[in-house]
Design a protein around this motif. Structure first.
Motif, PDB file in Angstrom:
ATOM      1  N   LEU A  51      33.488  39.274  44.350  1.00 34.30           N
ATOM      2  CA  LEU A  51      34.908  38.986  44.555  1.00 34.30           C
ATOM      3  C   LEU A  51      35.509  39.932  45.578  1.00 34.30           C
ATOM      4  CD1 LEU A  51      37.546  37.487  43.576  1.00 34.30           C
ATOM      5  CD2 LEU A  51      37.833  39.393  41.968  1.00 34.30           C
ATOM      6  N   SER A  52      36.282  39.365  46.511  1.00 34.02           N
ATOM      7  CA  SER A  52      37.070  40.154  47.460  1.00 34.02           C
ATOM      8  C   SER A  52      38.542  39.916  47.176  1.00 34.02           C
ATOM      9  CB  SER A  52      36.754  39.752  48.905  1.00 34.02           C
ATOM     10  OG  SER A  52      35.422  40.037  49.241  1.00 34.02           O
TER      11      SER A  52
ATOM     12  N   ALA B 274      42.372  47.798  39.199  1.00 35.59           N
ATOM     13  CA  ALA B 274      41.192  48.416  38.587  1.00 35.59           C
ATOM     14  C   ALA B 274      41.072  48.034  37.112  1.00 35.59           C
ATOM     15  CB  ALA B 274      41.269  49.934  38.743  1.00 35.59           C
ATOM     16  N   GLU B 275      42.193  47.996  36.395  1.00 36.63           N
ATOM     17  CA  GLU B 275      42.175  47.620  34.977  1.00 36.63           C
ATOM     18  C   GLU B 275      41.795  46.147  34.811  1.00 36.63           C
ATOM     19  OE1 GLU B 275      45.994  48.476  33.392  1.00 36.63           O
ATOM     20  OE2 GLU B 275      45.844  50.650  33.697  1.00 36.63           O
ATOM     21  N   ALA B 276      42.392  45.287  35.627  1.00 24.85           N
ATOM     22  CA  ALA B 276      42.186  43.847  35.465  1.00 24.85           C
ATOM     23  C   ALA B 276      40.760  43.427  35.822  1.00 24.85           C
ATOM     24  CB  ALA B 276      43.181  43.071  36.330  1.00 24.85           C
ATOM     25  N   LEU B 277      40.157  44.114  36.797  1.00 24.14           N
ATOM     26  CA  LEU B 277      38.850  43.692  37.297  1.00 24.14           C
ATOM     27  C   LEU B 277      37.713  44.599  36.818  1.00 24.14           C
ATOM     28  CD1 LEU B 277      39.768  42.692  40.970  1.00 24.14           C
ATOM     29  CD2 LEU B 277      39.753  41.286  38.900  1.00 24.14           C
ATOM     30  N   ALA B 278      37.963  45.383  35.780  1.00 20.66           N
ATOM     31  CA  ALA B 278      36.901  46.234  35.213  1.00 20.66           C
ATOM     32  C   ALA B 278      35.748  45.342  34.746  1.00 20.66           C
ATOM     33  CB  ALA B 278      37.454  47.046  34.047  1.00 20.66           C
ATOM     34  N   GLY B 279      34.538  45.657  35.188  1.00 19.42           N
ATOM     35  CA  GLY B 279      33.375  44.866  34.810  1.00 19.42           C
ATOM     36  C   GLY B 279      33.074  43.725  35.762  1.00 19.42           C
ATOM     37  N   ILE B 280      33.937  43.496  36.750  1.00 21.04           N
ATOM     38  CA  ILE B 280      33.708  42.442  37.751  1.00 21.04           C
ATOM     39  C   ILE B 280      33.384  43.117  39.087  1.00 21.04           C
ATOM     40  CG2 ILE B 280      34.728  40.507  39.015  1.00 21.04           C
ATOM     41  CD1 ILE B 280      36.543  39.993  36.638  1.00 21.04           C
TER      42      ILE B 280
ATOM     43  N   MET C 192      43.769  35.992  47.170  1.00 23.45           N
ATOM     44  CA  MET C 192      44.903  36.540  47.908  1.00 23.45           C
ATOM     45  C   MET C 192      45.931  37.056  46.916  1.00 23.45           C
ATOM     46  SD  MET C 192      43.852  35.891  50.951  1.00 23.45           S
ATOM     47  CE  MET C 192      45.298  36.680  51.635  1.00 23.45           C
ATOM     48  N   LEU C 193      46.465  38.250  47.191  1.00 23.73           N
ATOM     49  CA  LEU C 193      47.400  38.893  46.271  1.00 23.73           C
ATOM     50  C   LEU C 193      48.520  39.534  47.072  1.00 23.73           C
ATOM     51  CD1 LEU C 193      47.522  39.579  43.136  1.00 23.73           C
ATOM     52  CD2 LEU C 193      46.542  41.782  43.754  1.00 23.73           C
ATOM     53  N   ASP C 194      49.766  39.388  46.608  1.00 20.63           N
ATOM     54  CA  ASP C 194      50.889  40.055  47.258  1.00 20.63           C
ATOM     55  C   ASP C 194      50.863  41.551  46.952  1.00 20.63           C
ATOM     56  OD1 ASP C 194      52.386  38.457  48.905  1.00 20.63           O
ATOM     57  OD2 ASP C 194      53.547  37.565  47.289  1.00 20.63           O
ATOM     58  N   GLY C 195      51.396  42.340  47.885  1.00 22.80           N
ATOM     59  CA  GLY C 195      51.418  43.783  47.688  1.00 22.80           C
ATOM     60  C   GLY C 195      52.693  44.301  47.068  1.00 22.80           C
ATOM     61  N   ASP C 196      53.581  43.411  46.604  1.00 24.57           N
ATOM     62  CA  ASP C 196      54.877  43.848  46.077  1.00 24.57           C
ATOM     63  C   ASP C 196      54.931  43.887  44.550  1.00 24.57           C
ATOM     64  OD1 ASP C 196      54.814  41.175  45.489  1.00 24.57           O
ATOM     65  OD2 ASP C 196      56.476  40.605  46.803  1.00 24.57           O
ATOM     66  N   MET C 197      53.759  43.705  43.898  1.00 16.98           N
ATOM     67  CA  MET C 197      53.648  43.764  42.434  1.00 16.98           C
ATOM     68  C   MET C 197      54.288  42.572  41.735  1.00 16.98           C
ATOM     69  SD  MET C 197      51.754  46.198  41.437  1.00 16.98           S
ATOM     70  CE  MET C 197      52.115  45.983  39.709  1.00 16.98           C
ATOM     71  N   GLN C 198      54.668  41.538  42.464  1.00 19.08           N
ATOM     72  CA  GLN C 198      55.224  40.362  41.793  1.00 19.08           C
ATOM     73  C   GLN C 198      54.112  39.479  41.227  1.00 19.08           C
ATOM     74  OE1 GLN C 198      58.441  39.170  44.941  1.00 19.08           O
ATOM     75  NE2 GLN C 198      59.371  38.888  42.930  1.00 19.08           N
ATOM     76  N   ASN C 199      52.943  39.454  41.896  1.00 21.41           N
ATOM     77  CA  ASN C 199      51.767  38.819  41.311  1.00 21.41           C
ATOM     78  C   ASN C 199      51.129  39.782  40.324  1.00 21.41           C
ATOM     79  OD1 ASN C 199      50.926  37.475  44.553  1.00 21.41           O
ATOM     80  ND2 ASN C 199      52.023  36.468  42.896  1.00 21.41           N
ATOM     81  N   ASP C 200      50.465  39.245  39.302  1.00 20.29           N
ATOM     82  CA  ASP C 200      49.842  40.074  38.274  1.00 20.29           C
ATOM     83  C   ASP C 200      48.327  39.991  38.405  1.00 20.29           C
ATOM     84  OD1 ASP C 200      48.952  41.276  35.869  1.00 20.29           O
ATOM     85  OD2 ASP C 200      50.850  40.775  34.899  1.00 20.29           O
ATOM     86  N   PRO C 201      47.639  41.119  38.677  1.00 21.68           N
ATOM     87  CA  PRO C 201      46.177  41.098  38.801  1.00 21.68           C
ATOM     88  C   PRO C 201      45.463  40.616  37.544  1.00 21.68           C
ATOM     89  CG  PRO C 201      47.073  43.138  39.708  1.00 21.68           C
ATOM     90  CD  PRO C 201      48.209  42.445  38.997  1.00 21.68           C
ATOM     91  N   ARG C 202      46.117  40.673  36.396  1.00 26.22           N
ATOM     92  CA  ARG C 202      45.476  40.207  35.157  1.00 26.22           C
ATOM     93  C   ARG C 202      45.212  38.704  35.178  1.00 26.22           C
ATOM     94  NH1 ARG C 202      49.521  42.258  30.670  1.00 26.22           N
ATOM     95  NH2 ARG C 202      50.967  41.514  32.293  1.00 26.22           N
TER      96      ARG C 202
END
Length: 313
Positions: A3-4, A24-30, A86-96
């Motif tokens: 995953l990128s 880092a928390e959301a993708l632990a183990g990936i 693709m992820l926004d850098g403003d923290m409005q998207n949630d990596p979880r």
């Protein structure tokens, strides 16, 4: 690399520390990599990424501000993962939401999973209303029925992402570009938060960009590989109407007399020359299209897979 995570950023120094921690928390183990694309920041964004990034983090620093679409394209080009998100850098998207999107993609064998911002935390008049109008207009015009074109959080298979051809301000039209590629797409609701820090770069001025890009997108979608059908067809129709008007006026001139002051004469001449101009434009556009494909050894098609049929025993 599995995953990128591609994150375009511009002046987001206040969000980097929390964003890197959440990823880092959301993708632990990936197995993953994180690619920040700094789009001409004038604050400490790059320094914050260097301070809080992990060994899987890369930073692409663009020499000036090019816009979100170009920053996305740069990140996609650099991505090495089988999947690209693709992820926004403003923290409005949630990596979880990323692991849930991966699960959705694998269960349905989708090529693209697009986010729908549930309970969107944005201003009603300046953000939500223009967005709803734009989404409705794009759906009706292109026939690609996605609920939330403006949500940056999208997961792609690598071959789809790298074939999008992102230029200008076309990031809003990524689902349309993916549809033109032949990708199988689905949608799912994702979390949406208020901006953690910094200032939004969006405004009502983007409405005109969206409208102009929509015209370009419709041209790509319907006539990108056959521009002569658009310019030649409309040009021929105008030319024939102009010729018929001029023939009618010629007969009237012979039978009646002077027609020099009639507005219909100017209409006939205008339609005739406009038709010729459009037909000529069609020839030029067709030559440019052929040059685009042939000079770069591109093909006007994509082969999804090739099957070798084994002989029966």
């Amino acid at each position: 690399m599995f995953l990128s995570v591609v994150i375009p950023v511009m002046n987001e120094e206040g969000n980097i520390a929390l964003l890197t921690s959440r990823i880092a928390e959301a993708l632990a183990g990936i197995e993953h990599e994180v690619i920040f694309v700094d789009d001409g920041s004038s604050d400490r964004t790059v320094a914050e990424i260097e301070a809080y990034g992990s060994p899987v983090t890369r930073v692409l620093v663009l020499n000036r501000n090019y816009g979100q679409t170009t920053a996305m394209a740069a990140g996609i080009d650099a991505a090495e993962g089988e999947l690209i998100v693709m992820l926004d850098g403003d923290m409005q998207n949630d990596p979880r939401d990323i692991p849930l999107m991966i699960q959705c993609m694998q269960e349905g064998n989708w090529d693209v999973v697009a986010g729908i911002r549930a309970k969107r935390q944005d201003g009603f008049l300046l953000r939500k209303v223009p967005s709803k109008i734009a989404n409705w207009l794009i759906r009706r015009s292109t026939g690609v029925h996605m609920k939330d074109y403006g949500c940056t959080l999208k997961l792609f298979r690598s071959d789809v992402a790298k074939s999008l051809g992102l230029y200008g301000e076309l990031h809003r039209y990524i689902p349309v570009l993916a549809s033109m590629y032949g990708a199988r797409m689905t949608q799912m609701e994702v979390r949406h938060h208020s901006r953690h820090a910094g200032v939004s770069k969006y405004g009502l001025g983007r409405t005109f960009k969206v409208a102009s890009d929509l015209m370009l997108m419709l041209f790509f979608q319907k006539y990108g590989q056959r521009p002569m059908h658009l310019f030649g067809g409309s040009g021929l129709a105008l030319f024939l109407v102009g010729v018929l008007i001029n023939l009618y006026l010629l007969v009237e001139k012979i039978m009646v007399g002077s027609i020099g002051g009639r507005p219909l004469l100017f209409v006939g001449v205008l339609l005739t020359f406009t038709g010729i101009q459009l037909i000529t434009t069609g020839f030029m556009a067709d030559l440019i299209m052929r040059t685009y494909y042939e000079s770069q050894n591109k093909k006007p098609y994509n082969i999804k897979k090739q099957i070798l049929v084994q002989p029966r025993a």
